[in-house]
Design a protein around this motif. Structure first.
Motif, mmCIF file in Angstrom:
data_model
loop_
_atom_site.group_PDB
_atom_site.id
_atom_site.type_symbol
_atom_site.label_atom_id
_atom_site.label_comp_id
_atom_site.label_asym_id
_atom_site.label_seq_id
_atom_site.Cartn_x
_atom_site.Cartn_y
_atom_site.Cartn_z
ATOM 1 N N LEU A 1 -2.547 -3.698 6.745
ATOM 2 C CA LEU A 1 -1.561 -2.786 6.186
ATOM 3 C C LEU A 1 -2.158 -1.402 5.913
ATOM 4 C CD1 LEU A 1 1.357 -3.613 5.706
ATOM 5 C CD2 LEU A 1 0.868 -3.773 3.263
ATOM 6 N N GLU A 2 -3.423 -1.343 5.503
ATOM 7 C CA GLU A 2 -4.050 -0.058 5.205
ATOM 8 C C GLU A 2 -4.172 0.794 6.467
ATOM 9 O OE1 GLU A 2 -4.399 0.744 2.259
ATOM 10 O OE2 GLU A 2 -4.467 -1.140 1.138
ATOM 11 N N ALA B 1 5.747 10.967 1.369
ATOM 12 C CA ALA B 1 5.376 9.736 0.664
ATOM 13 C C ALA B 1 5.732 8.537 1.536
ATOM 14 C CB ALA B 1 6.080 9.646 -0.683
ATOM 15 N N LEU B 2 4.927 7.505 1.423
ATOM 16 C CA LEU B 2 5.115 6.291 2.217
ATOM 17 C C LEU B 2 4.745 5.093 1.362
ATOM 18 C CD1 LEU B 2 5.444 4.758 5.009
ATOM 19 C CD2 LEU B 2 2.977 5.146 5.308
ATOM 20 N N MET B 3 5.562 4.048 1.412
ATOM 21 C CA MET B 3 5.237 2.777 0.768
ATOM 22 C C MET B 3 5.498 1.645 1.750
ATOM 23 S SD MET B 3 6.664 1.003 -2.741
ATOM 24 C CE MET B 3 5.781 2.158 -3.769
ATOM 25 N N LEU B 4 4.506 0.799 1.908
ATOM 26 C CA LEU B 4 4.622 -0.368 2.779
ATOM 27 C C LEU B 4 4.580 -1.624 1.919
ATOM 28 C CD1 LEU B 4 2.135 0.671 5.617
ATOM 29 C CD2 LEU B 4 4.610 1.002 5.550
ATOM 30 N N LEU B 5 5.488 -2.543 2.186
ATOM 31 C CA LEU B 5 5.549 -3.802 1.438
ATOM 32 C C LEU B 5 5.750 -4.936 2.420
ATOM 33 C CD1 LEU B 5 7.442 -4.452 -1.874
ATOM 34 C CD2 LEU B 5 7.724 -6.029 0.044
ATOM 35 N N THR C 1 0.861 -1.175 0.000
ATOM 36 C CA THR C 1 0.000 0.000 0.000
ATOM 37 C C THR C 1 0.899 1.228 0.000
ATOM 38 O OG1 THR C 1 -1.929 1.057 1.020
ATOM 39 C CG2 THR C 1 -0.209 0.309 2.503
ATOM 40 N N SER C 2 0.348 2.372 -0.344
ATOM 41 C CA SER C 2 1.142 3.593 -0.434
ATOM 42 C C SER C 2 0.303 4.775 0.020
ATOM 43 C CB SER C 2 1.623 3.821 -1.878
ATOM 44 O OG SER C 2 0.502 3.957 -2.746
#
Length: 619
Positions: A454-455, A476-480, A277-278
């Motif tokens: 994750l959201e 900005a953020l990105m989760l993996l 998610t980002s």
């Protein structure tokens, strides 16, 4: 003058002479000092009797001739009437305070809210409606104390229709409606119905044109004072010029937002073995363009690349450079290069562009089949790696020079082996603030509060990064999350792409769902999952007007469905009243909320992800 009694200070005594300054004589100064001393004694007596000395947000402004103030600090009925007769002084005071407040307003909604607050609490208005012209019609931007019927008739009213508001705009003059001639505008919910008000409609003047109107409802006594057109002309110009300025700001802000969104990925791909998610947030309240970007790339060898970066500056040049760098990284990655080579070539490109800008960037190349991750940084904060237990640590990696600084830099990749369930957190310094790196404790606390979702974690991290003050930089953020070897999770993940005009898209989504539920031995979920999936996919096709990515994931004891589109507007529950029981639309998300164990929607790239989960019943 200061109001003091011994060691106690109660405030100050301020005097206003409209419309010009009055120079005090020695006798007048002496009189005021004596008055301040007497007032301080009376305030001290009130304080000793338990009366709060906390000043009101909107002070009572009255004539300096009054002497009859009761011991509880209230005006007597006679003095209340006298204060009305000196409403001009009150009007000038609150007009001045409103002008000072509007100096800092940059958005139309904020300026309108400040105006209504001052009109209601300072000018003692009973109802207010502010409308602006759009083409040849009026549009209500804010209102208070007015019934829905009146606002409904005012919103969208043609400028050629005969009404006090259109008359004020066309003729650019204040329109005074005495009580006996006023149209029904009050809410009628009190004993002294607000239908029985005196109304004043002022045009909003900016230069040589009127851009809207402000309708103000007063009690008959206050309405007589407000009928004096000269001070109302000052209010007309103040509001008109302020709202013209904020409308221009709103237009610039909307344009910058659209440009920023156009440079971000439309939607992130949904891949087996990883859950992503980002998030992206522009600077709070500003019209400057940000230089933050992110991307998720499906690599030719079956791997996945997560990229995040930040271009120096907050202007069009930075935004253009950001778009070029994102395209370059994406293209080099699809050619099959390793992350070090990708950053080296991107650095060469930025130097050749001769923008005099530099950028930071962090890359993670992940092989879902083995869990091997390569991490490279060009002057960017290193990603955080969080275990299934919720413990986080900064990835071990060399931080190379930023892009665009040196001709032949060396970028070294560090290699990590991820356990299933490991979470990678990639971010820009707009989220971490001046400290540069996001605190591990912050992420661990957010993980503890969001669980496996994750959201929810993405929302919590953006909120924690904002802090108490408005965000000065974009973020900005990105989760993996690595879910395990792709050859294993492939059996638990199915995807479907639906074109925006595919009339059979909902049917194909149901067919895929039924096939998966049978294969996964989750037939007990068929009825609920089929209804909810149909509603979410239909809602996206109808309202998003974009292609869709539908992803079904099986987890122990639960089913998860994600629908991604490229519409930035969140899916919202609709409150259907009794008068709308027979409405055909607006029920989709109510059904989702009723049948799903949990659901939500969140930004993802340029669009959003609507997801839901349904728990399997124990046998």
């Amino acid at each position: 003058m200061s109001l003091r009694l011994g060691e106690r200070t109660f405030g100050t005594l301020s005097l206003i002479w409209p419309p010009v300054f009055h120079e005090l004589s020695e006798s007048e100064e002496a009189y005021l000092r004596e008055t301040a001393e007497r007032l301080s004694v009376r305030l001290g007596r009130l304080a000793d009797n338990g009366v709060s000395m906390t000043p009101p947000r909107f002070p009572l402004v009255m004539s300096g001739q009054s002497e009859a103030v009761a011991e509880d600090g209230r005006l007597s009925p006679r003095e209340e009437q006298r204060s009305l007769s000196h409403g001009s002084a009150s009007f000038v005071f609150h007009l001045r305070m409103l002008g000072m407040a509007l100096m800092g307003a940059t958005r139309t909604r904020d300026a309108a809210a400040l105006t209504i607050e001052r009109l209601i609490n300072g000018f003692q208005a009973q109802a207010v409606a502010i409308s602006l012209t759009e083409a040849d019609r009026l549009h209500v931007v804010a209102a208070s104390g007015c019934p829905k019927e009146y606002l409904k008739s005012l919103n969208g009213m043609h400028i050629g229709k005969n009404s006090p508001e259109t008359e004020a705009i066309v003729q650019r003059r204040v329109v005074f409606e005495p009580q006996e001639e006023a149209l029904p505008r009050g809410d009628g919910q009190t004993a002294d119905s607000r239908d029985e008000l005196t109304w004043v409609v002022i045009p909003l003047i900016a230069g040589d044109h009127a851009l809207g109107s402000c309708s103000i409802g007063f009690t008959p006594e206050r309405g007589l004072i407000a009928a004096e057109e000269t001070p109302l002309s000052s209010l007309s110009t103040l509001l008109g010029e302020t709202l013209e300025r904020t409308q221009l700001y709103d237009a610039q802000y909307a344009l910058s937002q659209k440009l920023q969104q156009a440079l971000l990925p439309r939607m992130l791909p949904q891949l087996a073995g990883v859950l992503t998610t980002s998030r992206y947030e522009p600077p709070a309240g500003g019209i400057e363009l940000g230089g933050d970007w992110y991307d998720l790339i499906s690599l030719p060898d079956g791997g996945v690349a997560a990229v995040i970066g930040d271009v120096q500056g907050h202007n069009i040049a930075a935004a253009v450079a950001m778009g070029q760098l994102r395209s370059a990284v994406h293209g080099y990655a699809l050619e099959g290069h390793d992350p070090s080579t990708v950053l080296y070539r991107t650095n060469r490109l930025l130097i050749d562009l001769d923008t005099e800008l530099f950028a930071t960037c962090a890359c993670v190349w992940l092989d879902p089949a083995t869990g091997t991750a390569q991490v490279v940084s060009a002057g960017h904060p290193r990603p955080l790696m969080c275990s299934v237990r919720g413990a986080c640590e900064t990835a071990v990696a060399d931080i190379g020079v930023p892009l665009g600084v040196e001709d032949n830099p060396s970028y070294q990749a560090s290699v990590h082996t991820l356990d299933p369930g490991t979470l990678l957190v990639l971010y820009t310094d707009g989220l971490s603030g001046r400290q540069g790196e996001l605190a591990q404790e912050t992420v661990e606390a957010a993980l503890a509060g969001s669980g496996v979702e994750l959201e929810v974690l993405g929302d919590r991290l953006m909120e924690s990064g904002a802090g108490q003050a408005p965000r000065a930089d974009d973020a900005a953020l990105m989760l993996l999350r690595y879910e395990g070897p792709s050859r294993q999770v492939n059996e638990s993940v199915r995807r479907l792409h639906v074109h925006r005009h595919d009339l059979q898209g909902v049917r194909r989504a149901r067919r895929l769902l039924n096939e998966c539920l049978e294969t996964w031995h989750l037939e007990s979920l068929t009825d609920s999952a089929e209804v909810v999936t149909s509603e979410v996919v239909t809602n996206a096709l109808v309202h998003a007007d974009s292609d869709l990515d539908v992803c079904l994931r099986r987890y122990p004891g639960r089913l998860r469905v994600e629908v991604r589109d490229s519409d930035t507007h969140p899916a919202m529950l609709v409150d259907l009243g009794a008068d709308k029981d027979k409405a055909e639309g607006g029920r989709g998300l109510l059904i989702v909320s009723a049948l799903a164990s949990s659901w939500g929607n969140s930004p993802s790239g340029r669009g959003k992800t609507v997801w839901f989960e349904i728990q399997a019943m124990d046998p």
